[in-house]
Design a protein around this motif. Structure first.
Motif, PDB file in Angstrom:
ATOM      1  N   ALA A 289       8.660 -13.386  31.820  1.00  0.00           N
ATOM      2  CA  ALA A 289       7.913 -13.029  33.029  1.00  0.00           C
ATOM      3  C   ALA A 289       6.735 -13.956  33.290  1.00  0.00           C
ATOM      4  O   ALA A 289       6.290 -14.089  34.436  1.00  0.00           O
ATOM      5  N   PHE A 290       6.216 -14.607  32.218  1.00  0.00           N
ATOM      6  CA  PHE A 290       5.031 -15.439  32.356  1.00  0.00           C
ATOM      7  C   PHE A 290       5.336 -16.862  31.869  1.00  0.00           C
ATOM      8  O   PHE A 290       5.632 -17.072  30.703  1.00  0.00           O
ATOM      9  N   SER A 291       5.233 -17.803  32.779  1.00  0.00           N
ATOM     10  CA  SER A 291       5.578 -19.193  32.488  1.00  0.00           C
ATOM     11  C   SER A 291       4.359 -19.971  32.008  1.00  0.00           C
ATOM     12  O   SER A 291       3.232 -19.747  32.465  1.00  0.00           O
ATOM     13  N   SER A 292       4.606 -20.925  31.118  1.00  0.00           N
ATOM     14  CA  SER A 292       3.576 -21.859  30.675  1.00  0.00           C
ATOM     15  C   SER A 292       3.643 -23.189  31.423  1.00  0.00           C
ATOM     16  O   SER A 292       2.790 -24.051  31.226  1.00  0.00           O
ATOM     17  N   ASP A 293       4.654 -23.351  32.268  1.00  0.00           N
ATOM     18  CA  ASP A 293       4.809 -24.585  33.030  1.00  0.00           C
ATOM     19  C   ASP A 293       3.657 -24.698  34.036  1.00  0.00           C
ATOM     20  O   ASP A 293       3.398 -23.780  34.808  1.00  0.00           O
TER      21      ASP A 293
ATOM     22  N   GLN B  42       7.509 -13.252  38.330  1.00  0.00           N
ATOM     23  CA  GLN B  42       8.016 -12.113  39.074  1.00  0.00           C
ATOM     24  C   GLN B  42       6.901 -11.092  39.217  1.00  0.00           C
ATOM     25  O   GLN B  42       5.909 -11.158  38.488  1.00  0.00           O
ATOM     26  N   PRO B  43       7.011 -10.161  40.156  1.00  0.00           N
ATOM     27  CA  PRO B  43       6.003  -9.097  40.239  1.00  0.00           C
ATOM     28  C   PRO B  43       5.955  -8.317  38.923  1.00  0.00           C
ATOM     29  O   PRO B  43       6.990  -8.027  38.317  1.00  0.00           O
ATOM     30  N   CYS B  44       4.757  -8.012  38.452  1.00  0.00           N
ATOM     31  CA  CYS B  44       4.629  -7.332  37.173  1.00  0.00           C
ATOM     32  C   CYS B  44       3.319  -6.551  37.142  1.00  0.00           C
ATOM     33  O   CYS B  44       2.507  -6.626  38.073  1.00  0.00           O
ATOM     34  N   GLU B  45       3.124  -5.832  36.068  1.00  0.00           N
ATOM     35  CA  GLU B  45       1.904  -5.038  35.907  1.00  0.00           C
ATOM     36  C   GLU B  45       1.284  -5.340  34.552  1.00  0.00           C
ATOM     37  O   GLU B  45       1.966  -5.322  33.533  1.00  0.00           O
ATOM     38  N   ILE B  46       0.002  -5.628  34.553  1.00  0.00           N
ATOM     39  CA  ILE B  46      -0.739  -5.874  33.321  1.00  0.00           C
ATOM     40  C   ILE B  46      -1.985  -4.999  33.326  1.00  0.00           C
ATOM     41  O   ILE B  46      -2.767  -5.039  34.278  1.00  0.00           O
ATOM     42  N   GLY B  47      -2.157  -4.199  32.283  1.00  0.00           N
ATOM     43  CA  GLY B  47      -3.329  -3.345  32.189  1.00  0.00           C
ATOM     44  C   GLY B  47      -3.480  -2.400  33.359  1.00  0.00           C
ATOM     45  O   GLY B  47      -4.606  -2.094  33.772  1.00  0.00           O
ATOM     46  N   GLY B  48      -2.359  -1.950  33.931  1.00  0.00           N
ATOM     47  CA  GLY B  48      -2.403  -1.033  35.050  1.00  0.00           C
ATOM     48  C   GLY B  48      -2.642  -1.693  36.398  1.00  0.00           C
ATOM     49  O   GLY B  48      -2.764  -1.009  37.418  1.00  0.00           O
ATOM     50  N   VAL B  49      -2.684  -3.028  36.432  1.00  0.00           N
ATOM     51  CA  VAL B  49      -2.924  -3.763  37.678  1.00  0.00           C
ATOM     52  C   VAL B  49      -1.650  -4.511  38.063  1.00  0.00           C
ATOM     53  O   VAL B  49      -1.055  -5.208  37.239  1.00  0.00           O
ATOM     54  N   ALA B  50      -1.237  -4.346  39.318  1.00  0.00           N
ATOM     55  CA  ALA B  50      -0.033  -5.023  39.805  1.00  0.00           C
ATOM     56  C   ALA B  50      -0.356  -6.467  40.150  1.00  0.00           C
ATOM     57  O   ALA B  50      -1.309  -6.746  40.881  1.00  0.00           O
ATOM     58  N   LEU B  51       0.444  -7.387  39.608  1.00  0.00           N
ATOM     59  CA  LEU B  51       0.297  -8.807  39.901  1.00  0.00           C
ATOM     60  C   LEU B  51       1.518  -9.275  40.680  1.00  0.00           C
ATOM     61  O   LEU B  51       2.651  -8.923  40.340  1.00  0.00           O
ATOM     62  N   PRO B  52       1.318 -10.079  41.711  1.00  0.00           N
ATOM     63  CA  PRO B  52       2.462 -10.569  42.481  1.00  0.00           C
ATOM     64  C   PRO B  52       3.156 -11.733  41.781  1.00  0.00           C
ATOM     65  O   PRO B  52       2.576 -12.382  40.906  1.00  0.00           O
ATOM     66  N   ALA B  53       4.372 -12.008  42.154  1.00  0.00           N
ATOM     67  CA  ALA B  53       5.050 -13.208  41.668  1.00  0.00           C
ATOM     68  C   ALA B  53       4.240 -14.427  42.078  1.00  0.00           C
ATOM     69  O   ALA B  53       3.730 -14.507  43.191  1.00  0.00           O
TER      70      ALA B  53
END
Length: 418
Positions: free
Chosen positions: A64-68, A315-326
Motif C-alpha cells: 500500500a505504501f511505495s518507497s519509489d 491506494q486509499p487507506c487509513e492510518i491512525g484513524g485518518v483516511a489518506l487518499p491514493a
C-alpha cells in the motif's frame, strides 16, 4: 524549549519552514504533534506521522505504501538532473524488483561471517585514530573520530584506494543534505555537482575493477559488478548510483550514532559512570558485547541518526484513524516514534540498560537497513573503546549541530581527554 513554545511550533508545523530552535531540540515539538495531531496534514498536502504504531503499520504494508520517489523528487530536483537520477535509482528509494535485486547483492557481502571478519581491522582503526588524540590531549569528536570510522569501513567495502578517499565525506554530506525538505540554490547546486563528481570517479574505479576483480565475498563493488547470476546484473546507472548510496547510507548515520552517543554521555553523567563501571579497568570485550549492543540500540533510539522517512500511498487507506487518499505523500517521523510513551517507558530518558527496545532507527520490513549489523559493530567498538581509553573526556565548547531535520548529528564537538 518550553511546553508553550513547543505547542506554538506544532500549531504551525511546516517542514519547509522550521524555526532555528527546532533543530536544537525537536522532541518537545514531536511530543506536541503526537498528542494533538499524530497524523498531521501539512501545508503542502502531505501527511506527517509521529506515533510508533502508525509508522510500524506503514513499514509493514509495502503493497500500500511505495518507497519509489520519482513522483516526489522529479519536481524537487528537475527531470534528468543528477540528484534525481541518484535518489530514484538507489536501494532505499525504490520498490521491488530493483530493490530486491540490489539488496540481495549487497547482503551477500554483508553476511555475519563477512562482518565478523571486519572486526579486527575496525578495532585497529579505532585504536589508531585515538593515538594522536591521546598525544594532543583532545580534538574533535566528529572530525577526528566519528566521521573517520565509517568512511574507512565503506571505503574498504568498495575497495576504494586509501589515498583516494579524501572527497568521500564531502560528497556524501552534500548529496544527503539535498534530501532536506527545503533547499537553497547553493545546496541544490552542490548536491548535483557532488553526484556528477562521485559518479565520474566511480566510472574509473568500476573500469579498473572489471579488469581486476576483487573477492565478491568481501568486495561489494565486485559483487555488484558480477551479480549472483546473469539476471541479477545491474545497469551502469544502477551500479554507480548504488555505490554512491552505500557510502551515503553507511557514512552519515554511523557518524551521527557515534557522535550523538559520546555527546549524550556528557549530558547524562550517571549513565556514563554506570557504563564505565561495567567496562572496568581491564575490559573483556567479548563478554561486554551484549552490554554494548544494548547501549548502542538505546543511543539509536534516544537520538535517531535518521529522523525522517517517506512513503507514497498507492491506494486509499487509513492510518491512525485518518483516511489518506491514493497518492498521499507521507513523512514518517522516526525521531518522534522512538520517543513515543505508548511504546517506551520514560521515553525522554537515556537508559543504557533498556530492555525490549523496539526502536525504528533502522526502519522495519523489506526496507530495514541492510547494514544494521555493521552499524551496531561500528558503534559498539567505537564507543566502547573510546570510553575505555578516555573515561574522563569532556567537551570544551558547545557542540555544533548539523542544522538538518532529516539527519540528526553534530558537525563539531571539541573535547579534551581529561
Amino acid at each position: 524549549m518550553s511546553p508553550e513554545r513547543a505547542r506554538e511550533i506544532a500549531a504551525g508545523f511546516d517542514l519547509r519552514a522550521l524555526p532555528p530552535d527546532f533543530y536544537a531540540n525537536p522532541y518537545p515539538v514531536y511530543a506536541a504533534l503526537r498528542e494533538g495531531a499524530p497524523v498531521r496534514p501539512m501545508p503542502d498536502g502531505s501527511w506527517f506521522l509521529t506515533r510508533h504504531a502508525d509508522l510500524l503499520a506503514v513499514y509493514r504494508d509495502a503493497h500500500a505504501f511505495s518507497s519509489d520517489k520519482k513522483v516526489e523528487f522529479t519536481p524537487k530536483y528537475g527531470a534528468g538532473s543528477p540528484l534525481l537520477e541518484h535518489h530514484t535509482t538507489s536501494l532505499v528509494f525504490n520498490d521491488p524488483p530493483l530493490h530486491t535485486r540490489v539488496r540481495r547483492l549487497i547482503m551477500g557481502a554483508l553476511t555475519r561471517r563477512a562482518i565478523a571478519d571486519m572486526e579486527p581491522g575496525l578495532i585497529l582503526l579505532v585504536e589508531t585514530l585515538m593515538d594522536p588524540i591521546e598525544a594532543r590531549g583532545g580534538g574533535d569528536l566528529i572530525e577526528d573520530f566519528a566521521s573517520a570510522i565509517p568512511v574507512e569501513i565503506i571505503g574498504n567495502l568498495l575497495a576504494v584506494p586509501r589515498d583516494e578517499r579524501g572527497p568521500l565525506r564531502a560528497w556524501s554530506l552534500a548529496i544527503l543534505g539535498a534530501l532536506e525538505p527545503r533547499l537553497t540554490r547553493e545546496q541544490e547546486d552542490l548536491g548535483h555537482r557532488s553526484v556528477r563528481e562521485f559518479a565520474d570517479y566511480l566510472r574509473v574505479l568500476v573500469a579498473d575493477r572489471r579488469r581486476h576483480p576483487g573477492d565478491p565475498e568481501h568486495d561489494v563493488l565486485t559483487r555488484l559488478i558480477q551479480g549472483e547470476e546473469a539476471g541479477e546484473k545491474l545497469s551502469e546507472s544502477e551500479l554507480l548510483q548504488n555505490c554512491i548510496f552505500i557510502l551515503n547510507a553507511g557514512h552519515e548515520t554511523t557518524t551521527n550514532l557515534i557522535g550523538n552517543a559520546l555527546v549524550a554521555l556528557q549530558e547524562w553523567p550517571g549513565e556514563k559512570e554506570a557504563l564505565l563501571r561495567t567496562i572496568g579497568a581491564r575490559p573483556d570485550w567479548e563478554a561486554l558485547e551484549p552490554v554494548m549492543t544494548v547501549a548502542v540500540d538505546e543511543f539509536l533510539r534516544f537520538e535517531s541518526s535518521n529522523q525522517l522517512g517517506n512513503r507514497r500511498a498507492l491506494q486509499p487507506c487509513e492510518i491512525g484513524g485518518v483516511a489518506l487518499p491514493a497518492g498521499a505523500l507521507v513523512t514518517l517521523c522516526v525521531g518522534a516514534a522512538n520517543r513515543d510513551p505508548a511504546q517506551f517507558a520514560r521515553p525522554d530518558v537515556l537508559d543504557l540498560q533498556r530492555a525490549e527496545n523496539r526502536h525504528l532507527a533502522f526502519g522495519f520490513g523489506i526496507h530495514q537497513c541492510a547494514g544494521l549489523s555493521l552499524a551496531r559493530l561500528e558503534g559498539r567498538i567505537a564507543i566502547g573503546r573510546f570510553l575505555a581509553r578516555f573515561p574522563r573526556y569532556r567537551l570544551t565548547a558547545p557542540p555544533v549541530r548539523g542544522g538538518r531535520a532529516r539527519f540528526r548529528g553534530f558537525l563539531k564537538a571539541p573535547f579534551a581527554t581529561q
